[in-house]
Scaffold this motif. Structure first.
Motif, mmCIF file in Angstrom:
data_model
loop_
_atom_site.group_PDB
_atom_site.id
_atom_site.type_symbol
_atom_site.label_atom_id
_atom_site.label_comp_id
_atom_site.label_asym_id
_atom_site.label_seq_id
_atom_site.Cartn_x
_atom_site.Cartn_y
_atom_site.Cartn_z
ATOM 1 N N LEU A 1 48.412 43.954 40.609
ATOM 2 C CA LEU A 1 47.516 44.002 41.774
ATOM 3 C C LEU A 1 46.324 43.056 41.591
ATOM 4 O O LEU A 1 45.921 42.364 42.530
ATOM 5 N N GLN B 1 43.964 52.347 42.591
ATOM 6 C CA GLN B 1 45.309 52.413 43.174
ATOM 7 C C GLN B 1 46.354 52.791 42.139
ATOM 8 O O GLN B 1 47.390 53.364 42.475
ATOM 9 N N ARG C 1 45.179 39.938 43.870
ATOM 10 C CA ARG C 1 43.856 39.953 44.520
ATOM 11 C C ARG C 1 42.972 38.806 44.054
ATOM 12 O O ARG C 1 42.135 38.311 44.810
ATOM 13 N N LYS D 1 51.202 47.889 36.750
ATOM 14 C CA LYS D 1 51.035 47.787 38.208
ATOM 15 C C LYS D 1 49.638 47.279 38.553
ATOM 16 O O LYS D 1 49.466 46.409 39.412
ATOM 17 N N CYS E 1 41.590 48.149 42.512
ATOM 18 C CA CYS E 1 42.920 47.928 41.933
ATOM 19 C C CYS E 1 43.236 49.009 40.907
ATOM 20 O O CYS E 1 44.343 49.558 40.888
#
Length: 144
Positions: A50, A122, A54, A46, A119
C-alpha cells in the motif's frame, strides 16, 4: 501477548521482502527484508505494498521517511518502563526515528505523514504518534 504470540524473545519470525528501496537508518546501507512475527507477516507485506502504491517514487518515500528503517525484532523492555516492548514479539517496526523521536509530539514536531499511518491502519497496525501523540516512528500490529 504471550497467549497469542508466544514468550517475548522466543517467537516464530520470518523475513518479508521489502518491495521498494529501503535504507537502514539514513543510509547508505540498504535492507532487503524486515524480520517480523510469522502472524504479522502477511499484514505487514500488504502495508508495504500500500505504501509503495501511495508513495510511488523514491523521492516521495524519502520525504515521507518510510524508506528509513530503524528496527523491528529487538528483545528489550519498553524505554519507558520494565514491561516488554512490542519489538520483543516482532510485532512492531520503527521508521524515520530522526524526524519522529520517542518524545516528539505528533503532529507538531514529528513528521510522520498521516497517509503512512492510514496505510498501516488498513493492515491492522497502529501508529503511536496518532495513538498517544508521540513516538510516531513506531507502528505496531493490533488486528492481524
Amino acid at each position: 501477548m504471550e497467549a497469542f504470540y508466544g514468550a517475548a524473545g522466543h517467537v516464530e519470525v520470518v523475513k518479508i521482502p521489502v518491495p521498494y528501496k529501503m535504507y537502514l537508518y539514513d543510509g547508505p546501507k540498504t535492507i532487503e527484508a524486515i524480520t517480523v512475527h510469522k502472524k504479522a507477516a502477511k499484514s505487514l507485506a500488504k502495508i508495504l505494498s500500500l505504501i509503495k502504491d501511495r508513495y510511488p517514487t523514491e523521492a516521495e518515500r524519502n520525504d515521507a521517511g518510510i524508506n528509513k528503517f530503524f528496527g523491528s525484532y529487538v528483545v528489550r523492555p519498553m524505554r519507558t518502563g520494565k514491561a516488554w516492548s512490542k519489538h520483543a514479539w516482532a510485532v512492531a517496526v520503527d521508521f524515520d526515528a530522526n524526524r519522529n523521536g520517542l518524545y516528539s509530539n505528533w503532529p507538531n514536531r514529528s513528521r510522520m505523514p498521516l497517509g503512512v499511518m492510514e496505510c498501516f491502519a488498513q493492515g491492522g497496525w497502529l501508529n503511536l504518534g496518532w495513538l498517544i501523540n508521540r513516538d510516531a516512528m513506531h507502528m505496531e500490529a493490533t488486528k492481524i
